[in-house]
Design a protein around this motif. Structure first.
Motif, PDB file in Angstrom:
ATOM      1  N   SER A   1      29.453  32.853  38.404  1.00 49.43           N
ATOM      2  CA  SER A   1      30.883  32.839  38.795  1.00 49.43           C
ATOM      3  C   SER A   1      30.988  32.373  40.221  1.00 49.43           C
TER       4      SER A   1
ATOM      5  N   SER B   1      29.077  34.112  42.475  1.00 50.00           N
ATOM      6  CA  SER B   1      27.614  33.862  42.547  1.00 50.00           C
ATOM      7  C   SER B   1      27.506  32.498  43.182  1.00 50.00           C
TER       8      SER B   1
ATOM      9  N   GLY C   1      36.695  34.706  37.709  1.00 54.28           N
ATOM     10  CA  GLY C   1      35.068  35.318  37.219  1.00 54.28           C
ATOM     11  C   GLY C   1      34.938  35.857  36.057  1.00 54.28           C
TER      12      GLY C   1
ATOM     13  N   ASP D   1      45.409  48.267  43.300  1.00 60.18           N
ATOM     14  CA  ASP D   1      43.913  48.268  44.132  1.00 60.18           C
ATOM     15  C   ASP D   1      43.236  49.503  43.310  1.00 60.18           C
TER      16      ASP D   1
ATOM     17  N   TYR E   1      25.503  47.089  47.606  1.00 59.43           N
ATOM     18  CA  TYR E   1      25.906  46.625  46.398  1.00 59.43           C
ATOM     19  C   TYR E   1      24.977  47.140  45.091  1.00 59.43           C
TER      20      TYR E   1
ATOM     21  N   VAL F   1      35.642  50.588  46.304  1.00 62.32           N
ATOM     22  CA  VAL F   1      35.932  49.851  45.165  1.00 62.32           C
ATOM     23  C   VAL F   1      34.920  49.948  44.003  1.00 62.32           C
TER      24      VAL F   1
HETATM   25  N1  NAD Z   1      28.675  37.196  38.752  1.00 65.63           N
HETATM   26  C1  NAD Z   1      27.563  37.779  38.685  1.00 65.63           C
HETATM   27  O1  NAD Z   1      26.415  37.239  38.907  1.00 65.63           O
HETATM   28  C2  NAD Z   1      27.240  39.156  38.240  1.00 65.63           C
HETATM   29  C3  NAD Z   1      26.287  40.036  38.049  1.00 65.63           C
HETATM   30  C4  NAD Z   1      26.191  41.295  37.914  1.00 65.63           C
HETATM   31  C5  NAD Z   1      27.275  42.066  37.667  1.00 65.63           C
HETATM   32  N2  NAD Z   1      28.485  41.278  38.047  1.00 65.63           N
HETATM   33  C6  NAD Z   1      29.767  42.178  38.090  1.00 65.63           C
HETATM   34  O2  NAD Z   1      30.600  41.727  37.351  1.00 65.63           O
HETATM   35  C7  NAD Z   1      31.956  42.065  37.710  1.00 65.63           C
HETATM   36  C8  NAD Z   1      32.812  40.670  38.147  1.00 65.63           C
HETATM   37  O3  NAD Z   1      31.943  39.675  38.940  1.00 65.63           O
HETATM   38  P1  NAD Z   1      32.468  38.267  39.601  1.00 65.63           P
HETATM   39  O4  NAD Z   1      31.219  37.363  39.525  1.00 65.63           O
HETATM   40  O5  NAD Z   1      33.693  37.844  38.323  1.00 65.63           O
HETATM   41  O6  NAD Z   1      33.102  38.933  40.942  1.00 65.63           O
HETATM   42  P2  NAD Z   1      34.157  38.399  41.718  1.00 65.63           P
HETATM   43  O7  NAD Z   1      34.214  39.039  42.848  1.00 65.63           O
HETATM   44  O8  NAD Z   1      34.571  37.226  41.529  1.00 65.63           O
HETATM   45  O9  NAD Z   1      35.232  39.358  41.015  1.00 65.63           O
HETATM   46  C9  NAD Z   1      35.898  40.589  41.150  1.00 65.63           C
HETATM   47  C10 NAD Z   1      37.183  40.661  41.128  1.00 65.63           C
HETATM   48  O10 NAD Z   1      37.793  42.152  41.508  1.00 65.63           O
HETATM   49  C11 NAD Z   1      38.889  41.861  42.461  1.00 65.63           C
HETATM   50  N3  NAD Z   1      38.799  43.038  43.186  1.00 65.63           N
HETATM   51  C12 NAD Z   1      38.109  43.324  44.263  1.00 65.63           C
HETATM   52  N4  NAD Z   1      38.650  44.238  44.965  1.00 65.63           N
HETATM   53  C13 NAD Z   1      39.678  44.999  44.023  1.00 65.63           C
HETATM   54  C14 NAD Z   1      40.413  46.111  44.117  1.00 65.63           C
HETATM   55  N5  NAD Z   1      40.009  47.118  45.115  1.00 65.63           N
HETATM   56  N6  NAD Z   1      41.230  46.282  43.334  1.00 65.63           N
HETATM   57  C15 NAD Z   1      41.455  45.518  41.987  1.00 65.63           C
HETATM   58  N7  NAD Z   1      40.732  44.104  42.099  1.00 65.63           N
HETATM   59  C16 NAD Z   1      39.780  44.086  42.969  1.00 65.63           C
HETATM   60  C17 NAD Z   1      38.734  40.513  43.254  1.00 65.63           C
HETATM   61  O11 NAD Z   1      39.754  40.024  43.564  1.00 65.63           O
HETATM   62  C18 NAD Z   1      38.034  39.586  41.864  1.00 65.63           C
HETATM   63  O12 NAD Z   1      39.070  38.937  41.101  1.00 65.63           O
HETATM   64  C19 NAD Z   1      31.701  42.787  38.972  1.00 65.63           C
HETATM   65  O13 NAD Z   1      31.671  44.192  38.857  1.00 65.63           O
HETATM   66  C20 NAD Z   1      30.372  42.191  39.478  1.00 65.63           C
HETATM   67  O14 NAD Z   1      29.749  43.180  40.300  1.00 65.63           O
HETATM   68  C21 NAD Z   1      28.526  40.117  38.426  1.00 65.63           C
END
Ligand code: NAD
Length: 251
Positions: free
Chosen positions: A192, A195, A16, A62, A157, A115
């Protein structure tokens, strides 16, 4: 190149947005540590970066575990000699089930906070001693546009992402004198994998239609803001949340 020889940790960099940040920051000359709970995904992105000729290291981590966060910081410095940038990107987002707040169990609520909130605190606490020694550093926290424009069904969240903004401001005022800046990025709804699982194409289209720029946000739309906040160009900017959402919220 804006990040030549900078050592960057991207938590949750296995897929992502984290993967997109890693690829772009590496292209700007950074050495990248993928600190990710999913060891296979961490390895895959690190290999992708190495294949492109960049320096990279996969560290199964983690972020919600203090020992793991501390080990991440130490292993980064052991491998690359320093740590310049921490991208606090890991979160529980993929697979998030939308449900009314009364149906969220305490266990589910607490795991998400562990987390999305504790993880930022633990990773920042692990890297700051090294940044302090260097007299410089950048911490960039991922919050969410959903804090400014909430939607029903993800109250845990959204609450966690509000805490990210609070932590960003609090930390910025503690670390400014040491040459360490702390900022946040608030993306809009970005396409991503996570989403795409959370919402279907109709919702994505409805969200895009409310933006000034009427197309779905892609992970690559966020990388320019990330590089700027990680670079020397943002040295006098701290405690801020940069909203990158195609013009959905003006505040
Ligand atoms: N995609 C969106 O629309 C969006 C919008 C606003 C904010 N965000 C934020 O952007 C960031 C990335 O979003 P994304 O869409 O790539 O999400 P995602 O869930 O695909 O990616 C999160 C990553 O964090 C890893 N992860 C989860 N728990 C973990 C832990 N305990 N230790 C280490 N790694 C861990 C997961 O394995 C994953 O690779 C996140 O913080 C999300 O909240 C995303």
């Amino acid at each position: 190149m804006l990040l030549e020889n900078k050592v960057v940790i991207v938590t949750g960099g296995g897929q992502g947005l984290g993967r997109a940040f890693a690829l772009r920051m590496a292209a700007e000359g950074a050495k990248i540590v993928i600190a990710e709970i999913n060891a296979e995904k961490a390895e895959a992105v690190a290999e992708e970066l190495t294949g492109l000729g960049h320096k990279s290291l996969a560290l199964p981590t983690d972020v919600s575990d203090q020992d793991s966060a501390n080990a991440m910081a130490k292993a980064t410095v052991d491998a690359f000699g320093q740590v310049d940038v921490l991208v606090n990107n890991a979160a529980i987002y993929y697979g998030l089930e939308m449900k009314p707040f009364e149906e969220i169990s305490l266990q589910e609520w607490q795991r998400l906070m562990a987390v999305n909130v504790d993880g930022l605190f633990l990773c920042a606490r692990a890297v700051v001693p090294f940044m302090r020694q260097q007299g410089s550093g950048r911490i960039i926290n991922m919050t969410s546009g959903s804090f400014h424009l909430p939607v029903p069904g993800i109250s845990h969240y959204i609450t966690s992402k509000g805490a990210v903004i609070g932590f960003t401001r609090a930390l910025a005022c503690e670390l400014g004198e040491e040459g360490i800046t702390v900022n946040a990025i608030a993306p809009g709804f970005t396409m991503s994998e996570a989403s795409k699982v959370l919402a279907g194409p109709e919702l994505a289209e409805a969200i895009a239609s409310r933006q000034a720029i009427k197309r779905s946000e892609q992970p690559e739309d966020l990388v320019g803001a990330m590089v700027f906040l990680a670079s020397d160009d943002s040295a006098f900017l701290t405690g801020q949340t940069l909203t990158v959402d195609g013009g959905t919220s003006y505040h």
